[in-house]
Design a protein around this motif. Sequence first.
Motif, PDB file in Angstrom:
ATOM      1  N   ASP A 242      -3.436   5.979  18.430  1.00 37.24           N
ATOM      2  CA  ASP A 242      -4.790   5.457  18.188  1.00 37.24           C
ATOM      3  C   ASP A 242      -5.201   5.514  16.724  1.00 37.24           C
ATOM      4  O   ASP A 242      -6.101   4.782  16.307  1.00 37.24           O
ATOM      5  CB  ASP A 242      -5.813   6.255  19.010  1.00 37.24           C
ATOM      6  CG  ASP A 242      -5.557   6.154  20.500  1.00 37.24           C
ATOM      7  OD1 ASP A 242      -5.461   5.027  21.006  1.00 37.24           O
ATOM      8  OD2 ASP A 242      -5.433   7.218  21.148  1.00 37.24           O
ATOM      9  N   TYR A 243      -4.561   6.403  15.947  1.00 34.66           N
ATOM     10  CA  TYR A 243      -4.924   6.557  14.531  1.00 34.66           C
ATOM     11  C   TYR A 243      -3.659   6.802  13.737  1.00 34.66           C
ATOM     12  O   TYR A 243      -2.818   7.623  14.116  1.00 34.66           O
ATOM     13  CB  TYR A 243      -5.887   7.738  14.336  1.00 34.66           C
ATOM     14  CG  TYR A 243      -6.227   8.028  12.888  1.00 34.66           C
ATOM     15  CD1 TYR A 243      -7.425   7.590  12.331  1.00 34.66           C
ATOM     16  CD2 TYR A 243      -5.353   8.754  12.075  1.00 34.66           C
ATOM     17  CE1 TYR A 243      -7.733   7.859  10.990  1.00 34.66           C
ATOM     18  CE2 TYR A 243      -5.655   9.026  10.745  1.00 34.66           C
ATOM     19  CZ  TYR A 243      -6.843   8.578  10.210  1.00 34.66           C
ATOM     20  OH  TYR A 243      -7.152   8.835   8.903  1.00 34.66           O
ATOM     21  N   VAL A 244      -3.529   6.098  12.602  1.00 28.83           N
ATOM     22  CA  VAL A 244      -2.401   6.334  11.711  1.00 28.83           C
ATOM     23  C   VAL A 244      -2.839   6.127  10.271  1.00 28.83           C
ATOM     24  O   VAL A 244      -3.517   5.143   9.947  1.00 28.83           O
ATOM     25  CB  VAL A 244      -1.202   5.420  12.060  1.00 28.83           C
ATOM     26  CG1 VAL A 244      -1.591   3.953  11.996  1.00 28.83           C
ATOM     27  CG2 VAL A 244      -0.013   5.684  11.141  1.00 28.83           C
ATOM     28  N   ASP A 245      -2.517   7.076   9.414  1.00 27.69           N
ATOM     29  CA  ASP A 245      -2.743   6.900   7.976  1.00 27.69           C
ATOM     30  C   ASP A 245      -1.734   5.892   7.451  1.00 27.69           C
ATOM     31  O   ASP A 245      -0.568   5.898   7.857  1.00 27.69           O
ATOM     32  CB  ASP A 245      -2.565   8.232   7.240  1.00 27.69           C
ATOM     33  CG  ASP A 245      -3.685   9.205   7.543  1.00 27.69           C
ATOM     34  OD1 ASP A 245      -4.854   8.811   7.395  1.00 27.69           O
ATOM     35  OD2 ASP A 245      -3.386  10.350   7.940  1.00 27.69           O
ATOM     36  N   VAL A 246      -2.167   5.026   6.554  1.00 28.96           N
ATOM     37  CA  VAL A 246      -1.309   3.966   6.016  1.00 28.96           C
ATOM     38  C   VAL A 246      -1.185   4.138   4.514  1.00 28.96           C
ATOM     39  O   VAL A 246      -2.187   4.315   3.815  1.00 28.96           O
ATOM     40  CB  VAL A 246      -1.884   2.570   6.352  1.00 28.96           C
ATOM     41  CG1 VAL A 246      -1.056   1.477   5.693  1.00 28.96           C
ATOM     42  CG2 VAL A 246      -1.944   2.368   7.853  1.00 28.96           C
ATOM     43  N   GLU A 247       0.042   4.122   4.030  1.00 26.27           N
ATOM     44  CA  GLU A 247       0.249   4.176   2.584  1.00 26.27           C
ATOM     45  C   GLU A 247      -0.417   2.959   1.936  1.00 26.27           C
ATOM     46  O   GLU A 247      -0.284   1.825   2.415  1.00 26.27           O
ATOM     47  CB  GLU A 247       1.744   4.189   2.252  1.00 26.27           C
ATOM     48  CG  GLU A 247       2.476   5.436   2.728  1.00 26.27           C
ATOM     49  CD  GLU A 247       2.051   6.687   1.980  1.00 26.27           C
ATOM     50  OE1 GLU A 247       1.467   6.556   0.887  1.00 26.27           O
ATOM     51  OE2 GLU A 247       2.290   7.787   2.504  1.00 26.27           O
ATOM     52  N   THR A 248      -1.144   3.186   0.845  1.00 22.32           N
ATOM     53  CA  THR A 248      -1.901   2.091   0.239  1.00 22.32           C
ATOM     54  C   THR A 248      -1.016   0.957  -0.271  1.00 22.32           C
ATOM     55  O   THR A 248      -1.475  -0.184  -0.376  1.00 22.32           O
ATOM     56  CB  THR A 248      -2.764   2.617  -0.924  1.00 22.32           C
ATOM     57  OG1 THR A 248      -1.963   3.440  -1.778  1.00 22.32           O
ATOM     58  CG2 THR A 248      -3.924   3.432  -0.404  1.00 22.32           C
ATOM     59  N   ASN A 249       0.260   1.250  -0.549  1.00 21.69           N
ATOM     60  CA  ASN A 249       1.128   0.159  -1.003  1.00 21.69           C
ATOM     61  C   ASN A 249       1.434  -0.827   0.120  1.00 21.69           C
ATOM     62  O   ASN A 249       1.900  -1.927  -0.125  1.00 21.69           O
ATOM     63  CB  ASN A 249       2.427   0.720  -1.594  1.00 21.69           C
ATOM     64  CG  ASN A 249       3.237   1.526  -0.597  1.00 21.69           C
ATOM     65  OD1 ASN A 249       2.682   2.185   0.278  1.00 21.69           O
ATOM     66  ND2 ASN A 249       4.538   1.491  -0.727  1.00 21.69           N
ATOM     67  N   MET A 250       1.137  -0.431   1.365  1.00 17.34           N
ATOM     68  CA  MET A 250       1.351  -1.327   2.505  1.00 17.34           C
ATOM     69  C   MET A 250       0.070  -2.046   2.915  1.00 17.34           C
ATOM     70  O   MET A 250       0.084  -2.870   3.836  1.00 17.34           O
ATOM     71  CB  MET A 250       1.898  -0.538   3.694  1.00 17.34           C
ATOM     72  CG  MET A 250       3.289   0.025   3.481  1.00 17.34           C
ATOM     73  SD  MET A 250       4.507  -1.277   3.129  1.00 17.34           S
ATOM     74  CE  MET A 250       4.528  -2.151   4.701  1.00 17.34           C
TER      75      MET A 250
END
Length: 542
Positions: A276-284
């Motif tokens: 339900d929740y995932v941190d995403v690298e800003t380069n993506m």
Amino acid sequence: MKKTIKKLVSLGLAVSMAAALSACGGSSNPSPTTSETTAAAGSDAAAESTGAKIFRVAAVDPQVAYDMQQYTYSLIMKVTDNVVESLLTTLDGGKVVPTLLAKEPELSDDMLTYSFELIDGVKFHNGEILKSSDVKYSLERVVKKQSMGSLLEKVEGYEALADGSANELTGIKVIDDTHFTITLSEVYTPFVSVLSTPYCGIYPADACEAAGDNWGKSELIGTGPFKFDSYTPGVGVEISRFDGYHGNAAKFDGVSYKFIEDANTQVLEYQKGNIDYVDVETNMYPVYQADPKLKDQMHMFQPIGGYYMTFNVKSISDPKIRQAISMSVNRQAICESIFHGTAKPASSFIPAGIIGHDDSQKEFAYDPEGAKVLLAEAGYANGYDLRLTVNTKYATSIPIATAFQEQAKAAGINVTIEQVDSAAWSDMKKSGSVDAGVGNWYVDYNDPDSMLYPVSDSRTDRSSSFWHNEEFKKLMEAGVQTSDEAERQEIYVKAEHILTREDFAIAPIYNESKCYLLNPKITGLVMDSTFRSFYANADFQQ
């Protein structure tokens, strides 16, 4: 006569706490067995069959105990924020509010003694009632564990407890089960904000002592809205709603943290509906923002802090060399090529939005020719060899180091990148064997003193910087002894200038925005500048 400390609690700063320094230890853990994996899958199936509301979060195994008094991983804080509470909480915008206190603490006229009253009847997850003695035990434990102990260095008796010549903080006096006082050795205006940090979380004294090394592994007890059920290395963490919570009951039945080491796999599991929740690298960010199925589920927020390069001034002793290295970082290129404009080149170690940021300063310039001149003056006309160490647990550090390696060639700096895991990183920093490293820092409490904490005089030896500057130290001391905002602004601007533009003890790189994907059925969950993960008010949309 006593006065309420509202003015000191809210000094008009814009933001507050966040995650921790990326330099804290770890130890290897075994991979999950087939039975452990099957058990984790079984718990999901059980939740679906019973209709339980389980919030599923993609996480990474910190490989250490879930104990913020020992380790400062943001990976740990995502769990402990919901299990363990501090006396106060800092909200987005900087306001500090009581959490375990019946009212705001009161401050004596000499601004040295704080008087506290606990909410009567607050229960720990084991059924024990929170008492003043638990507060005293927990704060003394912070000092004994040393990782963040210097946060309490202004409390009377700190030095004696820290060096082992005493077994208590004499400045903390228990009056009765719900009343206690804390006396400081000198005026320290951010003190109440310090008490809101996760490092000052309150544990039940007897249970914590009895658990010993298992604390944060098989057992973790707090007063939070969720109780700690299990930590299975390589698999995940399970927490469930605590029905005896002193505040509003959590809406989720539980939170399941799934350990998924690879960032791309985390997103794939989200797309499959397993997370339900995932941190995403800003380069993506541009990739997922362009996906019509994901773009409306992508969210951004801006914590106060950023990435920087650290220097060990014992092994890189000449400020000209440190300045040359700083001038060899093309910050704009890093922000554009790696982060696609979601990050901003740094102009100061103290970012915008907090006292001490200097709006008049320009971004640190990329000047390889000027760096060559400085290196020649320092005796390295034929080039300089630099070993740059990065912690692989923080994937962002690797592309930053790789980009810098290429950029620095123009200045004659030959960069060797050393990639180490968390355990090795922690050990190397303790031993002082990191010459230069890539790290990040976000304010831990609502004050510029928090932003400068990694380079404070009591901290630099433990962080492998070994940088000490008497003028900087005096400014840091003066900054926490006044609540006048204009005066503090002037003090911290000068201190930051010494740090980054005179001694070049740190090379700020960029200030970032952070991204995450959130199941659109989840309501009431918003990440903000505090960078804290509180899930009690979140719910599933009916």
